[in-house]
Write an enzyme that holds these catalytic residues in place. Structure first.
Site, PDB file in Angstrom:
ATOM      1  N   GLN A 145     -17.847 -52.173  27.764  1.00  0.00           N
ATOM      2  CA  GLN A 145     -18.360 -51.291  28.807  1.00  0.00           C
ATOM      3  C   GLN A 145     -18.109 -51.841  30.203  1.00  0.00           C
ATOM      4  O   GLN A 145     -17.805 -51.091  31.134  1.00  0.00           O
ATOM      5  CB  GLN A 145     -19.855 -51.042  28.602  1.00  0.00           C
ATOM      6  CG  GLN A 145     -20.184 -50.187  27.395  1.00  0.00           C
ATOM      7  CD  GLN A 145     -19.701 -48.752  27.529  1.00  0.00           C
ATOM      8  OE1 GLN A 145     -19.540 -48.231  28.637  1.00  0.00           O
ATOM      9  NE2 GLN A 145     -19.463 -48.112  26.398  1.00  0.00           N
TER      10      GLN A 145
ATOM     11  N   PRO B  27     -29.186 -60.014  23.798  1.00  0.00           N
ATOM     12  CA  PRO B  27     -29.984 -61.237  23.637  1.00  0.00           C
ATOM     13  C   PRO B  27     -29.904 -62.214  24.806  1.00  0.00           C
ATOM     14  O   PRO B  27     -30.760 -63.087  24.930  1.00  0.00           O
ATOM     15  CB  PRO B  27     -29.413 -61.870  22.360  1.00  0.00           C
ATOM     16  CG  PRO B  27     -28.763 -60.750  21.628  1.00  0.00           C
ATOM     17  CD  PRO B  27     -28.213 -59.865  22.702  1.00  0.00           C
TER      18      PRO B  27
ATOM     19  N   HIS C  50     -28.274 -50.134  28.299  1.00  0.00           N
ATOM     20  CA  HIS C  50     -29.145 -49.985  27.127  1.00  0.00           C
ATOM     21  C   HIS C  50     -30.515 -50.495  27.542  1.00  0.00           C
ATOM     22  O   HIS C  50     -30.632 -51.440  28.314  1.00  0.00           O
ATOM     23  CB  HIS C  50     -28.580 -50.786  25.956  1.00  0.00           C
ATOM     24  CG  HIS C  50     -29.432 -50.780  24.719  1.00  0.00           C
ATOM     25  ND1 HIS C  50     -30.016 -49.638  24.215  1.00  0.00           N
ATOM     26  CD2 HIS C  50     -29.784 -51.786  23.871  1.00  0.00           C
ATOM     27  CE1 HIS C  50     -30.689 -49.943  23.110  1.00  0.00           C
ATOM     28  NE2 HIS C  50     -30.574 -51.236  22.891  1.00  0.00           N
TER      29      HIS C  50
ATOM     30  N   GLY D 187     -16.146 -48.481  25.479  1.00  0.00           N
ATOM     31  CA  GLY D 187     -15.580 -48.658  26.805  1.00  0.00           C
ATOM     32  C   GLY D 187     -14.141 -48.216  26.945  1.00  0.00           C
ATOM     33  O   GLY D 187     -13.761 -47.630  27.968  1.00  0.00           O
TER      34      GLY D 187
ATOM     35  N   ASP E 191     -31.740 -45.235  19.746  1.00  0.00           N
ATOM     36  CA  ASP E 191     -30.505 -45.998  19.554  1.00  0.00           C
ATOM     37  C   ASP E 191     -30.676 -47.032  18.439  1.00  0.00           C
ATOM     38  O   ASP E 191     -29.839 -47.135  17.535  1.00  0.00           O
ATOM     39  CB  ASP E 191     -30.115 -46.684  20.865  1.00  0.00           C
ATOM     40  CG  ASP E 191     -28.794 -47.426  20.764  1.00  0.00           C
ATOM     41  OD1 ASP E 191     -27.743 -46.762  20.836  1.00  0.00           O
ATOM     42  OD2 ASP E 191     -28.803 -48.662  20.606  1.00  0.00           O
TER      43      ASP E 191
ATOM     44  N   GLU F 267     -28.849 -46.897  14.662  1.00  0.00           N
ATOM     45  CA  GLU F 267     -28.044 -48.019  14.170  1.00  0.00           C
ATOM     46  C   GLU F 267     -28.553 -48.525  12.829  1.00  0.00           C
ATOM     47  O   GLU F 267     -27.775 -48.766  11.900  1.00  0.00           O
ATOM     48  CB  GLU F 267     -28.074 -49.164  15.185  1.00  0.00           C
ATOM     49  CG  GLU F 267     -27.325 -48.889  16.476  1.00  0.00           C
ATOM     50  CD  GLU F 267     -27.570 -49.949  17.536  1.00  0.00           C
ATOM     51  OE1 GLU F 267     -26.861 -49.930  18.551  1.00  0.00           O
ATOM     52  OE2 GLU F 267     -28.479 -50.800  17.361  1.00  0.00           O
TER      53      GLU F 267
ATOM     54  N   GLU G 160     -13.343 -44.245  -3.489  1.00  0.00           N
ATOM     55  CA  GLU G 160     -14.301 -43.148  -3.590  1.00  0.00           C
ATOM     56  C   GLU G 160     -15.549 -43.346  -2.729  1.00  0.00           C
ATOM     57  O   GLU G 160     -16.145 -42.369  -2.261  1.00  0.00           O
ATOM     58  CB  GLU G 160     -14.711 -42.933  -5.053  1.00  0.00           C
ATOM     59  CG  GLU G 160     -13.566 -42.569  -5.979  1.00  0.00           C
ATOM     60  CD  GLU G 160     -12.813 -41.323  -5.533  1.00  0.00           C
ATOM     61  OE1 GLU G 160     -13.421 -40.452  -4.875  1.00  0.00           O
ATOM     62  OE2 GLU G 160     -11.606 -41.227  -5.824  1.00  0.00           O
TER      63      GLU G 160
ATOM     64  N   GLU H 280     -12.739 -43.059   1.682  1.00  0.00           N
ATOM     65  CA  GLU H 280     -12.759 -41.625   1.972  1.00  0.00           C
ATOM     66  C   GLU H 280     -13.915 -41.218   2.885  1.00  0.00           C
ATOM     67  O   GLU H 280     -13.973 -40.071   3.343  1.00  0.00           O
ATOM     68  CB  GLU H 280     -12.789 -40.830   0.665  1.00  0.00           C
ATOM     69  CG  GLU H 280     -11.503 -41.006  -0.137  1.00  0.00           C
ATOM     70  CD  GLU H 280     -11.447 -40.135  -1.382  1.00  0.00           C
ATOM     71  OE1 GLU H 280     -12.263 -39.196  -1.484  1.00  0.00           O
ATOM     72  OE2 GLU H 280     -10.588 -40.397  -2.240  1.00  0.00           O
TER      73      GLU H 280
END
EC number: 1.1.1.86
Length: 333
Positions: free
Chosen positions: A28, A84, A108, A134, A191, A195, A227, A231
């Site tokens: 970013q 962090p 964030h 970004g 967010d 995640e 599988e 895919e």
């Protein structure tokens, strides 16, 4: 419904009249700094001595100084280093350089939402977060388009925080696509939940469980990999383009019927109840507290989990199969 803003709702001259520091030059950071510069904004990049990104930023025509120097020069400071270490960067390089009337920006909201960073009362605290990586933000900007962004104002000391955030978003191309107003709390909690429960944690666990079910039943790992993992991209791309409707329009009727009758047996009421527990642990700060403790303790469990998954049959099988796929880039991370 969400409140949306576009180019005509934002005044680019506001951010053009400020001095911006972008701390960090990762995915970013590079997109923000370069696009703001190309929008006529006075930008400097703050990087620690010895940063591997310094040469790249300078090659791309940006002025690079230390984070402390950048914060001292600027009156809009965007912190785009990893979550962090944001509090450490703030304490060491930003805190003592903030003046009343300055603005502190984030991509964030974690460190503000959970109190790891506590800005003084006299500064605006805003968020501008593109909803894309970004490289896409930068490419869309260069092509005259933009990636949708979200903006938030946690502390509006100036009374003009939203106008400033929208101006910043316009500077990186966000208002060309559309900007959604949110809050630091909503952005952070949704967010993290997305995640953990769906995009990363939920999907990875689902793929592994499916793969293990097939291999434990005696099916070849290579077939199980195709599988249950390979895919997945085909399905996600269809959902990305047109939601569940386009995905179901594109697959066979057999697959669609299986979707309807089997999906609810996999993601059950018990699964949703566990999701609610996950959300509660995010909301009450348990996750953030535990994650910061893990990070600052040297990441022992993190590395243990990472190694276990790297050695999983799913991964060893995938590494070999991807050698057969000339169109797949499987460079080591």
């Amino acid at each position: 419904m969400a409140e949306l803003f576009y180019d005509d709702d934002a005044d680019l001259s506001i951010i053009q009249g400020r001095k911006v520091a972008v701390l960090g030059y990762g995915s970013q950071g590079h997109a923000h700094a370069l696009s703001l510069r190309d929008s006529g904004v006075d930008v400097r990049v703050g990087l620690h001595e010895g940063s591997k990104s310094k040469a790249k930023a300078e090659e791309q025509g940006l002025r690079v100084v230390t984070p402390s120097e950048a914060a001292a020069e600027a009156d809009v400071i965007m912190i785009l280093v990893p979550d962090p270490i944001q509090a450490q960067v703030y304490e060491e390089s930003v805190k003592d350089n903030l003046k009343d009337g300055d603005a502190l920006f984030f991509g964030h909201g974690l460190n503000i939402r959970f109190g790891f960073i506590k800005p003084p009362a006299g500064v605006d605290v805003c968020m501008v977060a593109p909803k894309g990586p970004g490289h896409l933000v930068r490419r869309q900007y260069e092509e005259g388009r933009g990636v949708p962004c979200i903006v938030a104002v946690e502390q509006d000391a100036s009374g003009k925080g939203l106008e400033l955030a929208l101006s910043y978003a316009k500077g990186i191309g966000g208002t060309r696509a559309g900007v959604i107003k949110t809050t630091f709390t909503e952005e952070t909690e949704t967010d993290l939940f997305g995640e953990q429960a769906v995009l990363c944690g939920g999907t990875a666990a689902l793929v592994k469980a499916g793969f293990e079910t097939l291999t434990e039943a005696g099916y070849q790992p290579e077939i199980a990999y195709f599988e249950c993992l390979h895919e997945l991209k085909l399905i996600v791309d269809l959902m990305y383009e047109g939601g569940l409707e386009k995905m179901r329009w594109s697959i066979s009727e057999t697959a669609e019927w299986g979707d309807y009758v089997t999906g609810p047996r996999i993601i059950t009421d018990a699964t949703k109840a566990e999701m609610k527990k996950v959300l509660a642990e995010i909301q009450d700060g348990t996750f953030a507290k535990n994650w910061m403790a893990e990070y600052h303790n040297g990441l022992p469990k993190y590395n243990e989990y990472k190694k276990a998954d790297s050695d999983h049959l799913l991964e060893t099988t995938g590494r070999e199969l991807r050698k057969l796929m000339s169109w797949v880039n499987d460079e080591e991370a």
